[in-house]
Design a protein around this motif. Structure first.
Motif, mmCIF file in Angstrom:
data_model
loop_
_atom_site.group_PDB
_atom_site.id
_atom_site.type_symbol
_atom_site.label_atom_id
_atom_site.label_comp_id
_atom_site.label_asym_id
_atom_site.label_seq_id
_atom_site.Cartn_x
_atom_site.Cartn_y
_atom_site.Cartn_z
ATOM 1 N N PHE A 180 0.832 -1.197 0.000
ATOM 2 C CA PHE A 180 0.000 0.000 0.000
ATOM 3 C C PHE A 180 0.869 1.249 0.000
ATOM 4 O O PHE A 180 1.992 1.235 0.498
ATOM 5 N N ASP A 181 0.326 2.334 -0.561
ATOM 6 C CA ASP A 181 1.070 3.590 -0.657
ATOM 7 C C ASP A 181 0.892 4.470 0.568
ATOM 8 O O ASP A 181 1.781 5.242 0.922
ATOM 9 N N VAL A 182 -0.291 4.397 1.205
ATOM 10 C CA VAL A 182 -0.597 5.288 2.321
ATOM 11 C C VAL A 182 -1.706 4.654 3.163
ATOM 12 O O VAL A 182 -2.490 3.842 2.665
ATOM 13 N N ILE A 183 -1.755 5.033 4.424
ATOM 14 C CA ILE A 183 -2.859 4.635 5.296
ATOM 15 C C ILE A 183 -3.655 5.882 5.638
ATOM 16 O O ILE A 183 -3.102 6.861 6.124
ATOM 17 N N PHE A 184 -4.966 5.838 5.351
ATOM 18 C CA PHE A 184 -5.883 6.882 5.797
ATOM 19 C C PHE A 184 -6.521 6.366 7.071
ATOM 20 O O PHE A 184 -6.979 5.231 7.121
ATOM 21 N N ALA A 185 -6.539 7.191 8.094
ATOM 22 C CA ALA A 185 -7.010 6.717 9.390
ATOM 23 C C ALA A 185 -7.964 7.704 10.036
ATOM 24 O O ALA A 185 -7.884 8.899 9.802
ATOM 25 N N ASP A 186 -8.830 7.156 10.864
ATOM 26 C CA ASP A 186 -9.697 7.973 11.698
ATOM 27 C C ASP A 186 -8.917 8.285 12.965
ATOM 28 O O ASP A 186 -8.461 7.371 13.662
ATOM 29 N N ALA A 187 -8.771 9.556 13.271
ATOM 30 C CA ALA A 187 -7.932 9.969 14.398
ATOM 31 C C ALA A 187 -8.440 9.489 15.749
ATOM 32 O O ALA A 187 -7.686 9.432 16.707
ATOM 33 N N ILE A 188 -9.688 9.128 15.840
ATOM 34 C CA ILE A 188 -10.233 8.723 17.126
ATOM 35 C C ILE A 188 -9.779 7.314 17.506
ATOM 36 O O ILE A 188 -9.849 6.934 18.664
ATOM 37 N N PHE A 189 -9.303 6.538 16.556
ATOM 38 C CA PHE A 189 -8.863 5.178 16.854
ATOM 39 C C PHE A 189 -7.361 5.025 16.655
ATOM 40 O O PHE A 189 -6.889 5.077 15.531
ATOM 41 N N PRO A 190 -6.617 4.830 17.739
ATOM 42 C CA PRO A 190 -5.184 4.587 17.582
ATOM 43 C C PRO A 190 -4.933 3.247 16.905
ATOM 44 O O PRO A 190 -5.816 2.417 16.839
ATOM 45 N N CYS A 191 -3.786 3.051 16.413
ATOM 46 C CA CYS A 191 -3.272 1.819 15.819
ATOM 47 C C CYS A 191 -2.814 2.070 14.385
ATOM 48 O O CYS A 191 -1.888 1.439 13.927
ATOM 49 N N SER A 192 -3.462 2.993 13.696
ATOM 50 C CA SER A 192 -3.102 3.248 12.299
ATOM 51 C C SER A 192 -1.663 3.715 12.165
ATOM 52 O O SER A 192 -0.951 3.293 11.254
ATOM 53 N N GLU A 193 -1.242 4.600 13.083
ATOM 54 C CA GLU A 193 0.146 5.068 12.998
ATOM 55 C C GLU A 193 1.121 3.940 13.299
ATOM 56 O O GLU A 193 2.223 3.899 12.755
ATOM 57 N N LEU A 194 0.719 2.967 14.125
ATOM 58 C CA LEU A 194 1.557 1.796 14.392
ATOM 59 C C LEU A 194 1.669 0.945 13.134
ATOM 60 O O LEU A 194 2.764 0.512 12.764
ATOM 61 N N LEU A 195 0.557 0.718 12.460
ATOM 62 C CA LEU A 195 0.591 -0.048 11.214
ATOM 63 C C LEU A 195 1.435 0.655 10.161
ATOM 64 O O LEU A 195 2.225 0.020 9.460
ATOM 65 N N ALA A 196 1.275 1.970 10.069
ATOM 66 C CA ALA A 196 2.076 2.730 9.103
ATOM 67 C C ALA A 196 3.566 2.579 9.420
ATOM 68 O O ALA A 196 4.394 2.428 8.509
ATOM 69 N N GLU A 197 3.906 2.621 10.693
ATOM 70 C CA GLU A 197 5.307 2.443 11.108
ATOM 71 C C GLU A 197 5.799 1.038 10.757
ATOM 72 O O GLU A 197 6.899 0.875 10.227
ATOM 73 N N LEU A 198 4.992 0.040 11.038
ATOM 74 C CA LEU A 198 5.387 -1.348 10.744
ATOM 75 C C LEU A 198 5.530 -1.595 9.244
ATOM 76 O O LEU A 198 6.403 -2.343 8.819
ATOM 77 N N PHE A 199 4.665 -0.964 8.440
ATOM 78 C CA PHE A 199 4.713 -1.139 6.989
ATOM 79 C C PHE A 199 5.629 -0.122 6.306
ATOM 80 O O PHE A 199 5.819 -0.170 5.102
ATOM 81 N N ASN A 200 6.137 0.833 7.104
ATOM 82 C CA ASN A 200 7.039 1.867 6.590
ATOM 83 C C ASN A 200 6.389 2.675 5.459
ATOM 84 O O ASN A 200 6.987 2.878 4.404
ATOM 85 N N ILE A 201 5.145 3.101 5.705
ATOM 86 C CA ILE A 201 4.433 3.940 4.747
ATOM 87 C C ILE A 201 3.822 5.120 5.500
ATOM 88 O O ILE A 201 3.609 5.052 6.708
#
Length: 195
Positions: A100-121
């Motif tokens: 994937f090129d990018v993760i769009f996330a809902d700010a009210i739910f954490p975890c997306s930034e962790l996934l982005a970090e793990l996937f390096n995107i």
């Protein structure tokens, strides 16, 4: 995004009550298994929404202390869902290989930034919502000057008097130092374990 020719994949738990991955859609769904069933999760959500709607709103401070208790329950569930997805090595490998090129996330739910970090995107928040904008400011680095931007759910407008601006600054301090939408110590510990 889909109308502009982009492929969009929604990452959803098997307990998700917002999406039905079996419905015909232009969105692609990747569903990861969780320990909660859809019925269990729906029951918890309905109980907490009813509890939230029954809270008296005559005192800002009392109202948000009770909302904090409700959000703590949702925070524990969200952390469990996050743990379910990141500990599922087979699923994580499948998602990683999708490139994937990018993760769009809902700010009210954490975890997306962790996934982005793990996937390096990179990741982008889709909207701002957390009380006091605390989650967006601390996790996403959004800038919300309290002298100009009213706190969400404060009933203040963007046309604040001097005293309303002072009140807004007090709200921001309240959300920064007392109100915790999520137990950040638990999340910090969890992120440290994963990373």
């Amino acid at each position: 995004l889909v109308q502009r020719g982009h492929e969009v994949t929604v990452l959803a738990s098997s307990a998700s009550i917002l999406f039905d991955p079996n419905d015909a859609s232009t969105l692609k769904f990747e569903v990861y298994p969780t320990s909660l069933t859809k019925t269990e999760f729906e029951n918890i959500v309905m109980q907490q929404v009813k509890r939230w709607s029954d809270i008296r709103k005559d005192s800002f401070w009392l109202y948000f202390s009770q909302v904090q208790e409700i959000m703590s329950i949702f925070g524990d569930i969200t952390r469990k869902f996050c743990k379910d997805v990141v500990s599922n090595k087979k699923f994580m490998k499948k998602v990683q290989e999708s490139r994937f090129d990018v993760i769009f996330a809902d700010a009210i739910f954490p975890c997306s930034e962790l996934l982005a970090e793990l996937f390096n995107i990179p990741f982008v928040y889709s909207h701002s919502f957390s009380p006091g904008y605390s989650f967006e400011r601390h996790s996403g680095g959004f800038i919300f000057p309290p002298s100009y931007v009213p706190v969400v759910m404060s009933k203040l407008s963007d046309q604040m008097t001097f005293m309303e601006r002072v009140k807004n600054v007090l709200y921001v301090l309240y959300f920064d130092f007392w109100y915790q939408i999520f137990d950040m110590k638990k999340w910090d510990h969890f992120y440290s374990e994963v990373l």
